[in-house]
Design an enzyme around this catalytic site. Sequence first.
Site, PDB file in Angstrom:
ATOM      1  N   ASP A  66       0.960  -1.139   0.197  1.00  0.00           N
ATOM      2  CA  ASP A  66      -0.213  -0.173   0.076  1.00  0.00           C
ATOM      3  C   ASP A  66       0.837   1.244  -0.093  1.00  0.00           C
ATOM      4  O   ASP A  66       0.350   2.335   0.015  1.00  0.00           O
ATOM      5  CB  ASP A  66      -0.907   0.096   1.115  1.00  0.00           C
ATOM      6  CG  ASP A  66      -0.569   0.089   2.478  1.00  0.00           C
ATOM      7  OD1 ASP A  66       0.472  -0.830   2.858  1.00  0.00           O
ATOM      8  OD2 ASP A  66      -0.923   0.413   3.558  1.00  0.00           O
ATOM      9  N   ASP A 213       4.321   3.683   8.447  1.00  0.00           N
ATOM     10  CA  ASP A 213       3.654   2.830   9.440  1.00  0.00           C
ATOM     11  C   ASP A 213       4.334   2.767  10.773  1.00  0.00           C
ATOM     12  O   ASP A 213       5.608   2.323  10.541  1.00  0.00           O
ATOM     13  CB  ASP A 213       3.209   1.697   8.595  1.00  0.00           C
ATOM     14  CG  ASP A 213       2.205   1.981   7.634  1.00  0.00           C
ATOM     15  OD1 ASP A 213       2.097   3.135   7.416  1.00  0.00           O
ATOM     16  OD2 ASP A 213       1.643   1.099   6.853  1.00  0.00           O
TER      17      ASP A 213
HETATM   18 ZN    ZN Z   1       2.880  -1.089   6.492  1.00  0.00          ZN
HETATM   19 ZN    ZN Z   2       0.426   1.210   5.219  1.00  0.00          ZN
END
Ligand code: ZN
Ligand code: ZN
Length: 307
Positions: A66, A213
């Site tokens: 992503d 993240d």
């Molecule tokens: Zn990630």
């Molecule tokens: Zn992510």
Amino acid sequence: MCLTFLGTGSGTPTRTRNTAATIYARPDRSEFWLFDCGEATQHQMLRHGINMNKVSRVFITHMHGDHTFGLPGFISSRAFRTPGDPLTIYGPPGIAEFVSVTLNTSASHIRYPLEVVELDHAGEVPLGRDDTVTVRYTTLDHGVQSYAYRITEADQPGELQVDKLIDHGVQPGPCYGQLKRGEDITLDNGTVLRSADFVGPPQSGPDIVLFGDTRFVPGHADFAAGADLMVHEATYGPEYPDKAQKYFHSTTTQAAELARQAGVKKLVLTHFSARYDTDEKLAELLAGAQAIFPHTVLAADGATIGL
Ligand SMILES: [Zn+2]
Ligand SMILES: [Zn+2]
């Protein structure tokens, strides 16, 4: 300086949020830097007025799809549009192989200089010719190598005190530019005007931190300390601290707590789970975060935040 959010969802795209991508624009919009490149980022650029030709650098926070699956398409489409303009991609170990395998196996011909730089654990990104900005990075806690990037623009010259100059009988002209550049000038009557007497103190350049993240780690506040703007993932609402811990993500309130500890001026939350799909749910997330750190806003696809 401004940020434009091209993708503010997590994991998979939804009807309202694409996967991760953020544009950092220089003040004159002469150059764009892209942070992460989720699938269909090039479509988002078309939709939100970002000229692909002007994207000169890409910074990848980590290798999850992503954040990376838009790269091959972006790199290839750019070859049709910008024969010649170089592109540099920075990212964690693995980024060079990812780019080379996807381009080679798809027989993509890239007709511009393409450089891929793999970064280490932490340090300063080698930007080469650009001395107006520094970018530092550090490693987060996401199960895979994931970085936060901190962009610091050089100090800007102070403001020219025009009223004071006019009081001294100096009308607008080339001498204003000389004074602003730090040069002293001599008037026709022999009076010397010192630049330092007519230019205010230098203004510190904007300083922004973009997190990849990560789990909530209090020590990350050191990396973001005092920033003008902090962009942090908020995959979950405060009701899911266990999920956040288990899947190496953060909650909205953890991100707000980190912003509070870091003493930043403004927090932008992004990377929302698809479960937060109504205005009511998002308003609840925002209220919870603002209770901890009042200067919090939620990112949305296409939104631009300036400094
Ligand atoms: Zn990630
Ligand atoms: Zn992510």
